[in-house]
Design an enzyme around this catalytic site. Structure first.
Site, PDB file in Angstrom:
ATOM      1  N   ARG A  80      78.729 150.263   1.373  1.00  0.00           N
ATOM      2  CA  ARG A  80      79.030 151.304   2.354  1.00  0.00           C
ATOM      3  C   ARG A  80      77.805 152.182   2.608  1.00  0.00           C
ATOM      4  O   ARG A  80      77.479 152.510   3.759  1.00  0.00           O
ATOM      5  CB  ARG A  80      80.210 152.140   1.858  1.00  0.00           C
ATOM      6  CG  ARG A  80      81.465 151.308   1.661  1.00  0.00           C
ATOM      7  CD  ARG A  80      82.524 152.029   0.853  1.00  0.00           C
ATOM      8  NE  ARG A  80      83.064 153.170   1.578  1.00  0.00           N
ATOM      9  CZ  ARG A  80      83.921 154.037   1.045  1.00  0.00           C
ATOM     10  NH1 ARG A  80      84.309 153.898  -0.221  1.00  0.00           N
ATOM     11  NH2 ARG A  80      84.371 155.043   1.750  1.00  0.00           N
ATOM     12  N   ASP A  99      80.648 147.575  -5.478  1.00  0.00           N
ATOM     13  CA  ASP A  99      80.878 148.645  -4.525  1.00  0.00           C
ATOM     14  C   ASP A  99      81.966 149.601  -5.003  1.00  0.00           C
ATOM     15  O   ASP A  99      82.669 150.207  -4.216  1.00  0.00           O
ATOM     16  CB  ASP A  99      81.242 148.091  -3.146  1.00  0.00           C
ATOM     17  CG  ASP A  99      80.841 149.034  -2.035  1.00  0.00           C
ATOM     18  OD1 ASP A  99      79.663 149.409  -1.997  1.00  0.00           O
ATOM     19  OD2 ASP A  99      81.702 149.381  -1.204  1.00  0.00           O
ATOM     20  N   ILE A 130      86.632 148.209  -7.866  1.00  0.00           N
ATOM     21  CA  ILE A 130      86.309 148.311  -6.453  1.00  0.00           C
ATOM     22  C   ILE A 130      87.056 149.522  -5.895  1.00  0.00           C
ATOM     23  O   ILE A 130      88.027 149.996  -6.496  1.00  0.00           O
ATOM     24  CB  ILE A 130      86.655 147.023  -5.657  1.00  0.00           C
ATOM     25  CG1 ILE A 130      88.122 146.629  -5.823  1.00  0.00           C
ATOM     26  CG2 ILE A 130      85.747 145.883  -6.066  1.00  0.00           C
ATOM     27  CD1 ILE A 130      88.515 145.392  -5.012  1.00  0.00           C
ATOM     28  N   ASP A 131      86.599 150.020  -4.779  1.00  0.00           N
ATOM     29  CA  ASP A 131      87.147 151.254  -4.229  1.00  0.00           C
ATOM     30  C   ASP A 131      88.624 151.116  -3.854  1.00  0.00           C
ATOM     31  O   ASP A 131      89.114 150.014  -3.576  1.00  0.00           O
ATOM     32  CB  ASP A 131      86.377 151.662  -2.973  1.00  0.00           C
ATOM     33  CG  ASP A 131      84.928 151.995  -3.258  1.00  0.00           C
ATOM     34  OD1 ASP A 131      84.632 152.377  -4.398  1.00  0.00           O
ATOM     35  OD2 ASP A 131      84.110 151.872  -2.334  1.00  0.00           O
ATOM     36  N   LYS A 132      89.285 152.247  -3.800  1.00  0.00           N
ATOM     37  CA  LYS A 132      90.705 152.301  -3.440  1.00  0.00           C
ATOM     38  C   LYS A 132      90.978 151.538  -2.144  1.00  0.00           C
ATOM     39  O   LYS A 132      91.901 150.735  -2.068  1.00  0.00           O
ATOM     40  CB  LYS A 132      91.135 153.757  -3.290  1.00  0.00           C
ATOM     41  CG  LYS A 132      92.534 153.947  -2.726  1.00  0.00           C
ATOM     42  CD  LYS A 132      92.841 155.416  -2.505  1.00  0.00           C
ATOM     43  CE  LYS A 132      94.200 155.591  -1.836  1.00  0.00           C
ATOM     44  NZ  LYS A 132      94.514 157.018  -1.578  1.00  0.00           N
TER      45      LYS A 132
END
Length: 352
Positions: A266, A17, A163-165
């Site tokens: 998401r 993701d 992975i995203d912030k």
């Protein structure tokens, strides 16, 4: 001598993701009438800026396959063969400056480093985030152990996925070239075990299911990604989900990634009508399900304050150890912000 080929570009490996553009895979196919021709010379004529030495090194490092098998630099190509070339060129070329930033290290040995990333921490330098990232911290950490480690000896200081912030949880980094190749291939082959915990809007109809829809950049807004169920854009993406707990207006779910496209969980959850709680990119930062009463609105606003980011945590990470060949599995506890918002919804549901 006729040298025809078709060329395709795939991402390698995929992140959980996060970002799936770290490695690239180039595919060439020789013409059926191809005369015997050395592979290093063949590729040197097709890869811009490549030298014979670099190509031979890539072949020795197992980054070049012919019909799915490793070959030697003097291998002679024949007709109707497929050549796959993996490159470790990063899409962004920001210099990584080592910085003394504390890391939450879940596990470390001579080959791998497992980090439990806090929400809000950017993984890699990029536009708007030139420093202060997890990789800046990893670079410093590794150089304290071995001053000779740099971006040439260990590209991107061993990063093989992101992975995203605002997603928390587990990441694995390689500490050697061998480990980097092994982990990158495992991500590309989708053999890495990745389980996420997410709080999503709505009461999901099924207790478990599978979401299949390509994920690709939004055609108008390039920072956003979109689900394309007809497969006419983006890349194949598969997410398996299972309901863990229901709170009426929101649901706690476990997501298992079969692929790892950018923002996959998401985007997929938004696609089926259940955006992640407080996901400001994909419509989860407003009331999606519930009542019109002011008290409920205040309750949700309080929940947003408790968890001021998308409620997504990379809980489980498993892979084959690059050195021992053993399957290893790591788990991480939910961070405090997600625990707090889940408990608040649990109490709200019990009172209702």
């Amino acid at each position: 001598m006729k040298l025809n080929e078709t060329e395709a570009l795939d991402d390698f490996p995929a992140s959980a993701d996060g970002n799936d553009e770290l490695y690239q895979k180039f595919v060439y196919r020789t013409d059926k009438g191809q005369e015997p021709f050395r592979i290093d010379k063949y590729l040197m004529n097709r890869i811009e800026g490549a030298t014979r030495n670099k190509i031979q090194q890539a072949i020795r490092n197992h980054m070049v396959l012919v019909d799915g098998k490793e070959v030697k630099p003097n291998y002679k190509l024949k007709g109707a063969q497929e050549i796959v070339v993996y490159t470790d060129i990063a899409p962004d070329e920001n210099e990584i400056v080592p910085e003394n930033i504390p890391l939450n290290i879940a596990y470390e040995d001579a080959a791998v480093l497992i980090i439990n990333k806090a929400p809000g921490m950017v993984v890699h330098p990029g536009s708007g985030n030139p420093n202060g990232t997890l990789i800046n911290a990893v670079a410093y950490h590794l150089q304290q152990q071995n001053a000779a480690i740099n971006e040439e000896t260990l590209p991107r200081f061993g990063m093989v996925h992101r992975i995203d912030k605002n997603t928390s949880g587990l990441l694995v980094l390689a500490k050697t070239e061998k480990a980097m190749r092994s982990l990158a291939k495992q991500f590309f082959d989708h053999t890495v075990s990745r389980k996420y915990i997410a709080l999503v809007w709505g009461d999901m109809e099924a207790d478990e299911g599978t979401i299949i829809a390509h994920v690709g950049r939004n055609l108008r807004f390039r920072k956003l990604f979109e689900a394309y169920p007809e497969g006419d854009h983006g890349k194949e993406a598969i997410t398996h989900y299972k309901v863990l707990e229901r709170f009426g207006y929101v649901t706690l779910v476990q997501c298992i990634l079969e692929t790892g496209r950018t923002h996959q969980i998401r985007v997929h959850m938004k696609y089926i009508g259940h955006p992640l709680f407080n996901d400001d990119f994909y419509g989860g930062d407003k009331i999606v399900k519930g009542t019109v009463y002011a008290k409920y609105k205040q309750f949700v606003d309080n929940c947003f304050e408790l968890c001021p980011r998308q409620a997504l945590h990379a809980k489980t990470l498993g892979f084959v150890h690059p050195d021992t060949g053993e399957e290893i599995l790591f788990n991480s506890a939910l961070p405090q912000d997600m625990e707090a918002v889940i408990e608040k919804w649990r109490k709200y549901t019990n009172r209702a």
